[in-house]
Design a protein around this motif. Structure first.
Motif, PDB file in Angstrom:
ATOM      1  N   GLY A  18       0.813  -1.220   0.000  1.00 52.16           N
ATOM      2  CA  GLY A  18       0.000   0.000   0.000  1.00 52.16           C
ATOM      3  C   GLY A  18       0.838   1.257   0.000  1.00 52.16           C
ATOM      4  O   GLY A  18       0.543   2.212   0.731  1.00 52.16           O
ATOM      5  N   LEU A  19       1.885   1.292  -0.819  1.00 47.51           N
ATOM      6  CA  LEU A  19       2.799   2.433  -0.803  1.00 47.51           C
ATOM      7  C   LEU A  19       2.247   3.643  -1.547  1.00 47.51           C
ATOM      8  O   LEU A  19       2.583   4.781  -1.213  1.00 47.51           O
ATOM      9  N   ALA A  20       1.449   3.420  -2.551  1.00 49.90           N
ATOM     10  CA  ALA A  20       0.829   4.552  -3.250  1.00 49.90           C
ATOM     11  C   ALA A  20      -0.227   5.152  -2.323  1.00 49.90           C
ATOM     12  O   ALA A  20      -1.108   4.452  -1.833  1.00 49.90           O
ATOM     13  N   ASP A  21      -0.142   6.447  -2.077  1.00 49.22           N
ATOM     14  CA  ASP A  21      -1.026   7.056  -1.089  1.00 49.22           C
ATOM     15  C   ASP A  21      -1.395   8.457  -1.534  1.00 49.22           C
ATOM     16  O   ASP A  21      -0.766   9.030  -2.438  1.00 49.22           O
ATOM     17  N   VAL A  22      -2.420   9.007  -0.893  1.00 52.94           N
ATOM     18  CA  VAL A  22      -2.802  10.403  -1.062  1.00 52.94           C
ATOM     19  C   VAL A  22      -2.881  11.005   0.336  1.00 52.94           C
ATOM     20  O   VAL A  22      -3.515  10.435   1.227  1.00 52.94           O
ATOM     21  N   VAL A  23      -2.229  12.138   0.521  1.00 54.20           N
ATOM     22  CA  VAL A  23      -2.207  12.797   1.824  1.00 54.20           C
ATOM     23  C   VAL A  23      -2.922  14.140   1.713  1.00 54.20           C
ATOM     24  O   VAL A  23      -2.586  14.954   0.854  1.00 54.20           O
ATOM     25  N   LEU A  24      -3.901  14.354   2.597  1.00 54.37           N
ATOM     26  CA  LEU A  24      -4.623  15.621   2.663  1.00 54.37           C
ATOM     27  C   LEU A  24      -4.066  16.440   3.824  1.00 54.37           C
ATOM     28  O   LEU A  24      -3.899  15.931   4.933  1.00 54.37           O
ATOM     29  N   THR A  25      -3.787  17.704   3.572  1.00 56.90           N
ATOM     30  CA  THR A  25      -3.406  18.631   4.635  1.00 56.90           C
ATOM     31  C   THR A  25      -4.638  19.447   5.001  1.00 56.90           C
ATOM     32  O   THR A  25      -5.149  20.197   4.171  1.00 56.90           O
ATOM     33  N   ILE A  26      -5.113  19.261   6.232  1.00 53.79           N
ATOM     34  CA  ILE A  26      -6.395  19.827   6.652  1.00 53.79           C
ATOM     35  C   ILE A  26      -6.160  20.885   7.718  1.00 53.79           C
ATOM     36  O   ILE A  26      -5.434  20.650   8.693  1.00 53.79           O
ATOM     37  N   ALA A  27      -6.760  22.051   7.532  1.00 52.77           N
ATOM     38  CA  ALA A  27      -6.691  23.131   8.518  1.00 52.77           C
ATOM     39  C   ALA A  27      -7.805  22.918   9.535  1.00 52.77           C
ATOM     40  O   ALA A  27      -8.979  23.176   9.254  1.00 52.77           O
ATOM     41  N   VAL A  28      -7.448  22.429  10.691  1.00 51.93           N
ATOM     42  CA  VAL A  28      -8.429  22.145  11.743  1.00 51.93           C
ATOM     43  C   VAL A  28      -8.575  23.377  12.617  1.00 51.93           C
ATOM     44  O   VAL A  28      -7.585  23.886  13.156  1.00 51.93           O
ATOM     45  N   THR A  29      -9.797  23.883  12.761  1.00 53.58           N
ATOM     46  CA  THR A  29     -10.025  25.071  13.579  1.00 53.58           C
ATOM     47  C   THR A  29      -9.861  24.743  15.054  1.00 53.58           C
ATOM     48  O   THR A  29      -9.949  23.586  15.477  1.00 53.58           O
ATOM     49  N   ALA A  30      -9.633  25.796  15.863  1.00 53.39           N
ATOM     50  CA  ALA A  30      -9.295  25.602  17.279  1.00 53.39           C
ATOM     51  C   ALA A  30     -10.427  24.953  18.062  1.00 53.39           C
ATOM     52  O   ALA A  30     -10.184  24.340  19.100  1.00 53.39           O
ATOM     53  N   ASN A  31     -11.667  25.073  17.586  1.00 54.56           N
ATOM     54  CA  ASN A  31     -12.789  24.500  18.342  1.00 54.56           C
ATOM     55  C   ASN A  31     -13.056  23.039  17.986  1.00 54.56           C
ATOM     56  O   ASN A  31     -13.993  22.441  18.517  1.00 54.56           O
ATOM     57  N   ARG A  32     -12.248  22.447  17.101  1.00 59.00           N
ATOM     58  CA  ARG A  32     -12.480  21.064  16.711  1.00 59.00           C
ATOM     59  C   ARG A  32     -11.251  20.194  16.981  1.00 59.00           C
ATOM     60  O   ARG A  32     -10.670  19.604  16.060  1.00 59.00           O
ATOM     61  N   PRO A  33     -10.812  20.093  18.240  1.00 52.02           N
ATOM     62  CA  PRO A  33      -9.647  19.237  18.527  1.00 52.02           C
ATOM     63  C   PRO A  33      -9.911  17.771  18.253  1.00 52.02           C
ATOM     64  O   PRO A  33      -8.966  16.998  18.103  1.00 52.02           O
ATOM     65  N   ASP A  34     -11.195  17.365  18.175  1.00 51.33           N
ATOM     66  CA  ASP A  34     -11.500  15.964  17.873  1.00 51.33           C
ATOM     67  C   ASP A  34     -11.051  15.579  16.473  1.00 51.33           C
ATOM     68  O   ASP A  34     -10.876  14.383  16.179  1.00 51.33           O
ATOM     69  N   CYS A  35     -10.840  16.585  15.612  1.00 55.40           N
ATOM     70  CA  CYS A  35     -10.404  16.303  14.242  1.00 55.40           C
ATOM     71  C   CYS A  35      -8.883  16.325  14.094  1.00 55.40           C
ATOM     72  O   CYS A  35      -8.381  16.263  12.973  1.00 55.40           O
ATOM     73  N   LEU A  36      -8.172  16.394  15.209  1.00 56.91           N
ATOM     74  CA  LEU A  36      -6.710  16.305  15.157  1.00 56.91           C
ATOM     75  C   LEU A  36      -6.269  14.859  15.292  1.00 56.91           C
ATOM     76  O   LEU A  36      -5.286  14.544  15.966  1.00 56.91           O
ATOM     77  N   SER A  37      -7.001  13.956  14.661  1.00 56.11           N
ATOM     78  CA  SER A  37      -6.678  12.530  14.706  1.00 56.11           C
ATOM     79  C   SER A  37      -7.318  11.852  13.500  1.00 56.11           C
ATOM     80  O   SER A  37      -8.256  12.376  12.888  1.00 56.11           O
ATOM     81  N   VAL A  38      -6.791  10.681  13.175  1.00 55.35           N
ATOM     82  CA  VAL A  38      -7.373   9.908  12.078  1.00 55.35           C
ATOM     83  C   VAL A  38      -8.798   9.483  12.447  1.00 55.35           C
ATOM     84  O   VAL A  38      -9.711   9.541  11.612  1.00 55.35           O
ATOM     85  N   LEU A  39      -9.003   9.061  13.702  1.00 52.04           N
ATOM     86  CA  LEU A  39     -10.334   8.634  14.130  1.00 52.04           C
ATOM     87  C   LEU A  39     -11.331   9.781  14.030  1.00 52.04           C
ATOM     88  O   LEU A  39     -12.456   9.604  13.545  1.00 52.04           O
ATOM     89  N   GLY A  40     -10.940  10.982  14.480  1.00 49.08           N
ATOM     90  CA  GLY A  40     -11.854  12.111  14.423  1.00 49.08           C
ATOM     91  C   GLY A  40     -12.224  12.489  13.007  1.00 49.08           C
ATOM     92  O   GLY A  40     -13.393  12.765  12.711  1.00 49.08           O
ATOM     93  N   LEU A  41     -11.245  12.491  12.108  1.00 47.96           N
ATOM     94  CA  LEU A  41     -11.546  12.798  10.713  1.00 47.96           C
ATOM     95  C   LEU A  41     -12.340  11.679  10.071  1.00 47.96           C
ATOM     96  O   LEU A  41     -13.184  11.919   9.192  1.00 47.96           O
TER      97      LEU A  41
END
Length: 795
Positions: A151-174
């Protein structure tokens, strides 16, 4: 936050393309700043199986391996120490393209034809490791393309997470967000921790400051060995932007990215007393050395993780040098905690130290996710480190955090959004976001806020969630309705506008300077006039190190900048706040002041003007015009009580109220800024101006003419003209309407030590026409009173 879609696929099945997913996330409030496609970096490399290994006939350090791809067998010369018969390894047959674009050909090595290469990680461009052949899972299909198998071919998204959504600072949250957007099921990693295998080892946890640390959990794992992490873990950390260190440390970083819960691994054998104490610093504990080798100063509110004898970590920020995992670590105490976000934010900002852990803790992590992350890390550490769980789980949670329940009115949500969603539709949307619905009563929905959504506090937050998931593009376009009323500006706002208009009419330009100033400006005034300014704990730069206590330094610096651009005739003013420290108070006193500066020629250069420089009387006249326009009565000037930064000038009063000062600045102030010539300025308390200002009153036009008389009075040079004017009005009542000074003279024939002041007097009676006889009688009485009161003589 960098999100690997390969990692995301472990949690939710992606049914749309990467770009479409990025667009959906952005429209849902999670802006995707970049989409990066990560190719394998090689081509034609497959999973090969070594059938047989023989010594090279002409080289002691080389071997000849027989390698199969399932459909064909190759003879390969190999020098790796870890090649074994029966093992699976990356294999590049002739024609394969390696990292860097090199195409492989069959070639002879020491007389033996090598039909390909068995590869190390550096030859694949995956790392710098060339110690041996790359270790790959031994259950892969022989002959399968290696990039696809790993699974070496990958796509990486750079996401700007706002300060009120710390739950999205993880793979599980996203993944929760993606599952909700796609209406797809969410999968969680299976977590199984073996029962305690070595009950002889014990650890203790004590929380002495539960306000700063509401929850602290730990696990003790023994029998570990430190080594490089498996490739799949290193690869995922690399895609997330983190550097792999070793298997034990990498586990904590991996779970941090996966679940958003920061963890820390202590070398248990280096914890004195085998215990953890969470507390604030004791008296005498003034510094602590973090694992980066830097000595950090402590203050009374810095939360510490300690052992039986002293600190071992800055809670939620960084571990200590004396308890970090080393190459000899065999026992690890895993920390998983919930710290008060304000406590961590204050410590991180004070120290100027931002880490992956502090970034999440200061925004708030899931207090109920502490145990799940701890168990996941324990499981992975046993798998990659060969350890065993040595003791039962420790979990100190003295006062469990309660999470609110919210009510959502369907009608209110539709009214705010302009939609027509049914209760069933909203219920479905909220359940997709994993928001438990407790009850449905007609159009009212009662929900329990989950612990990972600390940003949901009010009904309007739930309405926003409905809008996000329904899609902002699905909300119909409607025009807002309502009554627009323009309130009448308050008195202070009106006087502020009037002051600006008056000063601009007098040729002044308004400037806006920073509320933060450097030390070099704060020290322009003397210590007596510039009290100790409030210094910033974390200034953006040395040019913004303290809060201003006066507007003058900023205006002087602006004046200096103008002169550097060859602008010599300058008139500036500013109306803004100053911040004066108050003894015994944390916050300064904020006051509005109106301050101005003048320098240069009185008039612009022209054929019919002179280049006379402005003086004190120009400034005084302009201030008088300003105060008159602001309807401030009984204005007087006194040449005493001046601040030390003025060489000469006057203090301004309205009745008994102190309004401020005006005058010429001390020459040394200008010299320190390389400014030549005289500088004049005024400094007025705007609140005092507003209090002294009278409401405007209409005076009818006079019906009867005025009678004018000129009078020249000889008085002592120590008698101010203002005192003479005051006496004229006092003794000229009720007919004296105006007394205007039009000439000042000293010299022959006026006696030495005296001067002549000439006034034009205007007499008027609002009820009748005054005759010369009446005016002369009143005028003579006025002169007699002045002679008695001031010792004045008619010239």
């Amino acid at each position: 936050m960098r999100l690997s879609l390969n990692w995301l696929n472990d949690f939710v099945d992606l049914t749309i393309e990467a770009q479409a997913l990025a667009d959906r996330l952005t429209m849902a409030g999670l802006e995707v700043e970049a989409l990066e496609e990560v190719p394998p970096g090689f081509a034609g490399v497959v999973v090969g199986q070594v059938l047989n290994v023989e010594r090279h006939p002409q080289a002691d350090r080389l071997q000849v391996a027989e390698v199969t791809t399932g459909s064909q067998t190759y003879r390969v010369v190999c020098g790796a120490p870890n090649v074994q018969s029966g093992g699976l390894y990356p294999f590049a047959p002739p024609g394969a393209v390696l990292a860097g674009g090199r195409r492989l050909k069959a070639a002879k090595l020491r007389g033996v034809l090598s039909e390909g290469l068995l590869l190390a990680e550096d030859e694949l461009g995956l790392s710098a490791d060339h110690a041996g052949l790359m270790e790959i899972p031994q259950d892969l299909a022989v002959g399968r393309d290696l990039a696809a198998a790993l699974g070496l071919a990958d796509v990486v998204l750079t996401i700007a997470v706002t300060a009120n959504r710390p739950d999205c600072l993880s793979v599980l949250g996203l993944a929760r967000e993606v599952a909700a957007l796609l209406d797809a099921p969410l999968r969680h990693p299976e977590v199984n921790v073996a029962p305690a295998a070595a009950p002889g080892l014990k650890a203790r946890v004590t929380i002495l400051d539960p306000i700063h640390c509401p929850r602290y959990a730990a696990r003790l794992v023994s029998g570990l060995s430190v080594s490089p992490s498996p490739f799949w873990m290193r690869r995922r950390l690399e895609m997330a932007g983190l550097r792999a260190i070793n298997n034990l440390v990498d586990v904590t970083n991996y779970v941090l990215l996966e679940f958003g819960q920061p963890l820390h691994a202590f070398d248990f054998e280096r914890l004195r007393g085998g215990e953890i104490v969470v507390r604030l610093p004791k008296r005498g504990e003034r510094s602590f050395t973090t694992l980066d080798g830097v000595e950090r100063p402590l203050d009374p509110e810095t939360l510490l993780i300690c052992d039986a004898e002293g600190p071992v970590a800055l809670a939620g920020v960084m571990g200590g040098l004396d308890s970090e995992v080393t190459a000899s670590t065999a026992q690890v105490l895993l920390e998983s905690a919930y710290f008060n976000p304000r406590t961590i934010r204050r410590t991180a900002k004070r120290l100027g130290l931002s880490t992956e852990a502090s970034y999440r803790f200061e925004r708030g992590v899931d207090p109920d996710g502490v145990i799940h992350a701890l168990e996941r890390a324990t499981q992975l550490m046993c798998e990659v480190g060969g350890g065993l769980v040595a003791a039962a789980r420790l979990d100190e949670y003295p006062a469990p955090i309660q999470h609110p329940r919210l009510n959502l009115r369907v009608s209110r949500a539709n009214a705010v959004l302009g939609t027509d969603l049914s209760p069933e539709q909203m219920l479905h949307l909220l359940r997709r976001l994993h928001l438990p619905v407790l009850a449905v009563d007609g159009e009212n929905l009662a929900l329990q806020v989950p612990p990972f959504r600390g940003d949901l506090e009010r009904e309007v937050d739930l309405i926003e969630e409905v809008a996000r998931l329904a899609g902002y593009d699905a909300i119909p376009v409607t025009l807002p309705r309502g009554v627009v009323a323009t309130p009448r500006p308050g008195p202070e706002v009106r006087r502020l506008a009037a002051a600006r208009q008056l000063l601009e009419g007098l040729g002044f330009f308004e400037v806006i300077t920073y509320s933060f100033q450097p030390d070099r400006l704060g020290s322009l005034l003397t210590a007596a006039e510039a009290p100790a300014a409030l210094r910033l704990a974390n200034p953006l730069s040395e040019e913004q190190a303290m809060m201003r206590t006066s507007l003058l330094p900023g205006l002087l610096d602006t004046l200096r900048r103008n002169t550097l651009k060859q602008i010599q005739d300058v008139r500036l003013f500013e109306i803004s706040k100053v911040f004066s420290p108050r003894p015994g108070e944390d916050l300064p006193q904020e006051e509005h002041w109106l301050t101005g500066l003048m320098r240069g020629a009185r008039e612009d250069a022209a054929w019919n003007t002179t280049r006379d420089q402005v003086n004190f009387f120009d400034l005084k006249g302009m201030v008088e015009t300003l105060l008159e326009g602001l309807l401030i009565p009984e204005v007087t000037f006194a040449p005493h009580g001046l601040p030390e930064y003025l060489r000469s000038g006057a203090r301004i009063f309205s009745g008994g109220r102190d309004l401020g000062v005006l005058g010429e600045l001390r020459p040394d102030i200008g010299e320190r800024l390389d400014l030549e010539g005289d500088i004049f300025g005024f400094n007025l308390n705007f609140a005092a101006l507003c209090q002294a200002s009278l409401p405007p009153r209409f005076t009818p036009l006079p019906r009867y003419p005025a009678v004018y008389r000129d009078i020249a009075l000889v008085v002592g040079e120590s008698v101010p003209a203002a005192r003479v004017t005051e006496a004229l009005y006092e003794h000229g009542r009720p007919w004296l309407e105006e007394a205007r000074l039009f000439d000042v003279y000293s010299g022959d024939p006026v006696p030495a030590g005296k001067r002549s002041l000439a006034f034009r007097l205007s007499y008027r009676d609002p009820e009748r026409t005054l005759t010369d006889e009446l005016v002369n009688t009143h005028h003579q009485a006025l002169v007699a009173a002045l002679t008695k009161d001031l010792g004045a003589e008619l010239r």
